[in-house]
Design an enzyme around this catalytic site. Structure first.
Site, PDB file in Angstrom:
ATOM      1  N   LYS A 105     -33.627 -32.111  -5.772  1.00  0.00           N
ATOM      2  CA  LYS A 105     -33.356 -31.366  -6.644  1.00  0.00           C
ATOM      3  C   LYS A 105     -33.467 -32.221  -7.731  1.00  0.00           C
ATOM      4  CE  LYS A 105     -33.706 -27.334  -8.783  1.00  0.00           C
ATOM      5  NZ  LYS A 105     -34.273 -26.137  -8.057  1.00  0.00           N
TER       6      LYS A 105
HETATM    7  N1  GLU Z   1     -37.542 -25.028  -8.991  1.00  0.00           N
HETATM    8  C1  GLU Z   1     -38.016 -23.344  -7.593  1.00  0.00           C
HETATM    9  C2  GLU Z   1     -37.080 -22.903  -6.899  1.00  0.00           C
HETATM   10  O1  GLU Z   1     -35.893 -23.579  -7.265  1.00  0.00           O
HETATM   11  C3  GLU Z   1     -39.374 -24.469  -7.594  1.00  0.00           C
HETATM   12  C4  GLU Z   1     -39.698 -24.898  -6.996  1.00  0.00           C
HETATM   13  C5  GLU Z   1     -40.956 -25.738  -6.490  1.00  0.00           C
HETATM   14  O2  GLU Z   1     -41.104 -25.404  -6.823  1.00  0.00           O
HETATM   15  O3  GLU Z   1     -40.696 -26.566  -6.206  1.00  0.00           O
HETATM   16  O4  GLU Z   1     -37.501 -22.697  -6.198  1.00  0.00           O
END
Ligand code: GLU
Length: 424
Positions: free
Chosen positions: A114
């Protein structure tokens, strides 16, 4: 204090502690070794950067940016980038670990990561945001890569920011590298169905949960907290399947209408109203806190973490909670929710539709091919439904909540994989 120990955060439950307490409980069921526990717990790389940005008025402001790579055991790490005023390292660490478990639950070949930048995108111009995203990308050139770490949108970022990231990364590499990031605009190799994918997965899980609870969608009501990319599409798709959405909300407050909110109209309203529900007349104005406590069948928290806590859990009246957001229920609330017999379909399952279609986008980029919306939806619906059933079966087998069952499924998969391959 050790850098690896979560620091207590004032005025807020620490999402890292929330994540770790569920992790610990699931690990007890699985009985994994202490060595494996440490391997799965500690992020393998954490990067913190300072980003000096020239603002429109000529001054220079320094922003702090993060990227936490939690695991690459199942494959390259994957996870969004969050732009928000209260982003901090522990939050990003928790969100990174949640991505590891999420990818494992839906069985896609990714680890978890993240990113985040502490900033207020609502108060920044497009030019300032572009400079910030390009600077962040520059500082992460050795972190990102289509086979290493693949970012995506999260709260406060959108396809627009992903386009800047792809362009900046491509410039540095001297060639167009589409597969370095997902959630891109369609013209740059984005996937059909990606924008609504998380909301769609929420809908699939909600319907699957309602079936287990014998709730007829045509006779059920729902309240949806958050009207961003996840909440608005989840509300629209549930509404299309017969569920009456009696309340929606965003940062301006919540809007309640016992006859049901016209979701298409509310979406058209926010489109014209700078993405906000401010002044929306389709429902009576209530607070975001009151929305959570409404007498509804289904509650979809799709805004931010720690909105259902040990303070308000006893007042929740929904029969089913479907977590569109990451970490909306604090660990302290789990006991009360379970004791009240409320079924909570956890974030790492319920909102995994987004990363699933991100995976499809990456596959299409690597194939140099485009799938139809119908193919994207059919395959992601199947993945979500299969994951739901797998977690449900684990909850029966281990006699535990859907939340702990989801962690059990995920941790078991990552631990088994590690045993075969070892680390690198
Ligand atoms: N931000 C989204 C999540 O928390 C998508 C992450 C992604 O598609 O890599 O799942």
């Amino acid at each position: 204090m050790s850098y690896l120990e979560p620091a207590p955060i004032k005025d807020k439950e620490n999402p890292l502690l929330s994540m770790m307490s569920r992790f610990d409980e699931a690990v007890k069921h699985l009985g994994i070794s202490n060595e494996m526990y440490d391997i799965l717990k500690v992020p393998y790389r954490q990067v913190v950067v300072g980003l000096p940005i020239t603002m429109d008025n000529g001054s220079i402001k320094v922003f702090e940016g993060y990227r936490v790579l939690h695991s690459n055991i199942l494959g390259p790490s994957k996870g969004g980038i969050r732009f928000a005023p209260d982003v901090h390292l522990d939050e990003v660490r928790a969100l990174a670990a949640w991505m590891t478990w999420k990818c494992a639950v839906v069985d896609i070949p990714y680890g978890g990561a993240k990113g985040g930048v502490t900033c207020n995108p609502r108060e920044m111009s497009a030019g300032e945001l572009e400079r910030l995203m390009r600077a962040y990308t520059q500082s992460m050139l050795d972190v990102f890569g289509p086979d290493k770490d693949i970012p995506a949108p999260d709260m406060g970022t959108s396809p627009r920011e992903m386009a800047w990231l792809m362009d900046e990364y491509s410039k540095a590499k001297g060639m167009t590298v589409q597969a370095v990031v997902t959630g891109k605009p369609l013209v740059l190799g984005g996937s059909l169905g990606r924008v609504e994918a998380t909301g769609r997965g929420v809908m699939v899980c909600a319907l699957a949960g309602m079936e287990k609870l014998r709730l007829n969608p045509f006779k059920s009501t729902a309240a949806v907290q958050g009207f961003g990319n996840v909440g608005s599409h989840a509300a629209r798709l549930l509404h299309e399947r017969g569920v009456k959405i009696v309340a929606i909300s965003d940062f301006t407050g919540a809007y309640y209408n016992e006859k049901g909110i016209d979701i298409a109209e509310a979406m058209a309203y926010t489109e014209k109203n700078n993405k906000s529900l401010e002044g929306y007349k389709g429902g009576e104005k209530i607070t975001n806190e009151a929305l959570l406590e409404l007498e509804v069948d289904v509650l979809v928290p799709a805004a931010k973490e720690d909105v259902i806590t040990d303070e308000n859990a006893s007042r929740i009246k929904a029969k089913l909670i479907v977590e569109g957001a990451n970490g909306p229920t604090s660990a302290g609330a789990d006991k009360t929710i379970n004791e009240k017999g409320i079924v909570a379909i956890p974030d790492i399952l319920a909102n995994a539709g987004g990363v699933t279609v991100s995976y499809f986008e990456w596959v299409q980029n690597r194939l140099g091919y485009k799938w139809t919306q119908e193919r994207v939806e059919r395959r992601s619906d199947r993945i979500m439904k299969d994951a739901f059933e797998k977690v449900y079966e684990a909850s029966v087998k281990y006699n535990t909540s859907m939340r702990i069952a989801a962690y059990i499924v995920a941790i078991d998969k990552v631990a088994q994989t590690y045993k075969f391959r070892g680390g690198y």
